[in-house]
Design an enzyme around this catalytic site. Sequence first.
Site, PDB file in Angstrom:
ATOM      1  N   VAL A  12       0.889  -1.181  -0.051  1.00 32.41           N
ATOM      2  CA  VAL A  12      -0.147   0.048  -0.134  1.00 32.41           C
ATOM      3  C   VAL A  12       0.898   1.322   0.183  1.00 32.41           C
ATOM      4  O   VAL A  12       0.871   2.127  -0.656  1.00 32.41           O
ATOM      5  CB  VAL A  12      -0.994  -0.136   1.297  1.00 32.41           C
ATOM      6  N   ARG A  37      13.955  -3.200   9.456  1.00 32.86           N
ATOM      7  CA  ARG A  37      14.476  -4.031   8.080  1.00 32.86           C
ATOM      8  C   ARG A  37      14.856  -3.098   6.905  1.00 32.86           C
ATOM      9  O   ARG A  37      15.621  -3.407   6.137  1.00 32.86           O
ATOM     10  CB  ARG A  37      13.303  -4.948   7.629  1.00 32.86           C
ATOM     11  N   SER A  38      13.979  -1.977   6.950  1.00 28.96           N
ATOM     12  CA  SER A  38      14.241  -1.100   5.359  1.00 28.96           C
ATOM     13  C   SER A  38      14.876   0.086   5.772  1.00 28.96           C
ATOM     14  O   SER A  38      15.000   1.045   4.895  1.00 28.96           O
ATOM     15  CB  SER A  38      12.688  -0.671   5.106  1.00 28.96           C
ATOM     16  N   CYS A 127     -10.461  -2.950   2.647  1.00 29.07           N
ATOM     17  CA  CYS A 127     -10.570  -2.827   1.192  1.00 29.07           C
ATOM     18  C   CYS A 127     -11.729  -3.522   0.318  1.00 29.07           C
ATOM     19  O   CYS A 127     -12.608  -2.998  -0.297  1.00 29.07           O
ATOM     20  CB  CYS A 127      -9.237  -3.561   0.412  1.00 29.07           C
ATOM     21  N   HIS A 235      -9.747  -7.409  -5.943  1.00 27.54           N
ATOM     22  CA  HIS A 235     -10.671  -8.289  -5.360  1.00 27.54           C
ATOM     23  C   HIS A 235     -12.079  -8.303  -6.146  1.00 27.54           C
ATOM     24  O   HIS A 235     -12.283  -7.089  -6.869  1.00 27.54           O
ATOM     25  CB  HIS A 235     -11.041  -7.651  -3.832  1.00 27.54           C
ATOM     26  N   ASN A 302      -7.590  -3.807  -5.194  1.00 26.87           N
ATOM     27  CA  ASN A 302      -7.705  -3.623  -3.799  1.00 26.87           C
ATOM     28  C   ASN A 302      -6.562  -2.671  -3.193  1.00 26.87           C
ATOM     29  O   ASN A 302      -6.733  -2.039  -2.192  1.00 26.87           O
ATOM     30  CB  ASN A 302      -7.673  -5.077  -3.093  1.00 26.87           C
TER      31      ASN A 302
HETATM   32  N1  LIG Z   1      -3.264  -4.984   0.768  1.00 27.50           N
HETATM   33  C1  LIG Z   1      -4.326  -4.442   0.882  1.00 27.50           C
HETATM   34  O1  LIG Z   1      -5.094  -4.899   0.206  1.00 27.50           O
HETATM   35  C2  LIG Z   1      -4.788  -3.335   1.926  1.00 27.50           C
HETATM   36  C3  LIG Z   1      -5.974  -2.918   1.944  1.00 27.50           C
HETATM   37  C4  LIG Z   1      -6.291  -1.976   2.768  1.00 27.50           C
HETATM   38  C5  LIG Z   1      -5.774  -1.726   3.938  1.00 27.50           C
HETATM   39  N2  LIG Z   1      -4.657  -2.663   4.281  1.00 27.50           N
HETATM   40  C6  LIG Z   1      -3.801  -2.145   5.515  1.00 27.50           C
HETATM   41  O2  LIG Z   1      -2.739  -1.427   5.094  1.00 27.50           O
HETATM   42  C7  LIG Z   1      -1.696  -1.678   5.897  1.00 27.50           C
HETATM   43  C8  LIG Z   1      -0.430  -2.360   4.949  1.00 27.50           C
HETATM   44  O3  LIG Z   1      -0.656  -3.334   4.106  1.00 27.50           O
HETATM   45  P1  LIG Z   1       0.160  -3.793   2.972  1.00 27.50           P
HETATM   46  O4  LIG Z   1      -0.640  -4.764   2.034  1.00 27.50           O
HETATM   47  O5  LIG Z   1       0.933  -2.721   2.408  1.00 27.50           O
HETATM   48  O6  LIG Z   1       1.294  -4.652   3.858  1.00 27.50           O
HETATM   49  P2  LIG Z   1       2.867  -5.036   3.685  1.00 27.50           P
HETATM   50  O7  LIG Z   1       2.919  -5.010   2.085  1.00 27.50           O
HETATM   51  O8  LIG Z   1       3.068  -6.144   4.238  1.00 27.50           O
HETATM   52  O9  LIG Z   1       3.627  -3.759   4.320  1.00 27.50           O
HETATM   53  C9  LIG Z   1       3.889  -3.237   5.628  1.00 27.50           C
HETATM   54  C10 LIG Z   1       4.552  -2.063   5.791  1.00 27.50           C
HETATM   55  O10 LIG Z   1       4.452  -1.948   7.077  1.00 27.50           O
HETATM   56  C11 LIG Z   1       5.980  -1.756   7.471  1.00 27.50           C
HETATM   57  N3  LIG Z   1       6.109  -2.205   8.968  1.00 27.50           N
HETATM   58  C12 LIG Z   1       6.079  -3.214   9.251  1.00 27.50           C
HETATM   59  N4  LIG Z   1       6.182  -3.356  10.943  1.00 27.50           N
HETATM   60  C13 LIG Z   1       6.473  -2.113  11.027  1.00 27.50           C
HETATM   61  C14 LIG Z   1       7.001  -1.529  12.307  1.00 27.50           C
HETATM   62  N5  LIG Z   1       7.183  -2.119  13.449  1.00 27.50           N
HETATM   63  N6  LIG Z   1       7.444  -0.084  12.263  1.00 27.50           N
HETATM   64  C15 LIG Z   1       7.206   0.536  11.019  1.00 27.50           C
HETATM   65  N7  LIG Z   1       6.866  -0.051  10.014  1.00 27.50           N
HETATM   66  C16 LIG Z   1       6.531  -1.333   9.838  1.00 27.50           C
HETATM   67  C17 LIG Z   1       6.754  -2.618   6.424  1.00 27.50           C
HETATM   68  O11 LIG Z   1       7.944  -2.058   6.517  1.00 27.50           O
HETATM   69  P3  LIG Z   1       9.320  -3.004   5.981  1.00 27.50           P
HETATM   70  O12 LIG Z   1       9.420  -3.184   4.758  1.00 27.50           O
HETATM   71  O13 LIG Z   1      10.397  -2.691   6.722  1.00 27.50           O
HETATM   72  O14 LIG Z   1       8.980  -4.596   6.589  1.00 27.50           O
HETATM   73  C18 LIG Z   1       6.014  -2.206   5.288  1.00 27.50           C
HETATM   74  O15 LIG Z   1       6.404  -1.034   4.626  1.00 27.50           O
HETATM   75  C19 LIG Z   1      -2.163  -2.831   6.767  1.00 27.50           C
HETATM   76  O16 LIG Z   1      -2.886  -2.238   7.991  1.00 27.50           O
HETATM   77  C20 LIG Z   1      -3.320  -3.565   6.135  1.00 27.50           C
HETATM   78  O17 LIG Z   1      -4.415  -4.222   6.661  1.00 27.50           O
HETATM   79  C21 LIG Z   1      -3.942  -3.438   3.284  1.00 27.50           C
END
Ligand SMILES: NC(=O)c1ccc[n+]([C@@H]2O[C@H](COP(=O)([O-])OP(=O)(O)OC[C@H]3O[C@@H](n4cnc5c(N)ncnc54)[C@H](OP(=O)(O)O)[C@@H]3O)[C@@H](O)[C@H]2O)c1
Length: 325
Positions: A12, A37-38, A127, A235, A302
Amino acid sequence: MKLGIVGATGEVGRKMLKVLEEYKIEPDELHLFASERSEGKEMLFNGQKLKVKKLTKEALKEKYDYFLFSAGASVSREFAPIAAKNGATVIDNSSAFRMVSNIPLVVPEINSHLLRNYRGIIANPNCSTIQMVLSLYKLHERYGIKEIIVSTYQSASGAGYKGISELIEQTRGSREKRIFPKQILYNVIPLIGNIEENGFTQEEMKMVNETRKILGDPTITVFPTTVRVPVIYGHSESIFVRFKREYENLTQVREVVASGENVKVVDEIVTPLDVEDSDITFVCRLRAFDKSSILFWNVADNIRVGAATNAIRILIKHMKLNGVI
Ligand SMILES: NC(=O)c1ccc[n+]([C@@H]2O[C@H](COP(=O)([O-])OP(=O)(O)OC[C@H]3O[C@@H](n4cnc5c(N)ncnc54)[C@H](OP(=O)(O)O)[C@@H]3O)[C@@H](O)[C@H]2O)c1
């Protein structure tokens, strides 16, 4: 305008950067945060290299105008209130604050009026809920929705970049299950999130509760079944709706759905591959047996409609309604 993105390296977060560029939002300052990590990783925004920083409470004490949070509910719970307390308006993609009664849950096409004169945390819905309510809100205004029965077909990217990796690795022979409870390749899994006491999953209860909050009607009955499918992006949803008031014919229904902003009703069959990188929610296969109910198919990206674009649309609306632009 000073903007921070938390979770910038995620599915996202990366899409948020792309949507900001496309919508020509040019913050005076943009800061990217993720986990340890990043740290130090470089990301591009409008051709400029930006270094990702580790999210710390200290960093949030600086004065920001806006924060986009997209790093999961536990990160939001811990850090978003600090950013808000220090004066930033926080648009949060996680589930952490969606059902908190005094926090607006916003799909800008439907309830952006909640953003006027509002400061603090704004929640971005789930989403699956966003794309469903976008195709339903005009119908609710016109005919009053009594009941919704919905089955979702949710892509692997809904579980973030780790969900995509698991599917791709399984195409290469891996059978490891870290993210999904069953093999996702060549399969469908009728379980997203944990099962709650009432037998519905967390993902399903999000669709029940968030739909009622966004449409402002706690009497709507929602029966969801949320299913993971081996699709990378996009989705799909099969949606049955029963109304309080009868409609004239399906042509009228079609016009009402299509009068929704960023919603298109089409004759052809639409699939997730057709909608990748689109900001439109597509509706097709509209059909009925009587004049008080309809059934249709709904598809959207999504990561964009269901997350990044909705968040950026909230940002733009908030800036406009509060004199920032
Ligand atoms: N994917 C979807 O369709 C969708 C839709 C609506 C809402 N969301 C919501 O949006 C959020 C992110 O989803 P995503 O799909 O983008 O997940 P993702 O691809 O797993 O990315 C997670 C992000 O969070 C960071 N992160 C994890 N732990 C952290 C910490 N302790 N401190 C700071 N940053 C941290 C990660 O950084 P690193 O790279 O360093 O691991 C990465 O940038 C979630 O809450 C999810 O429920 C997702």
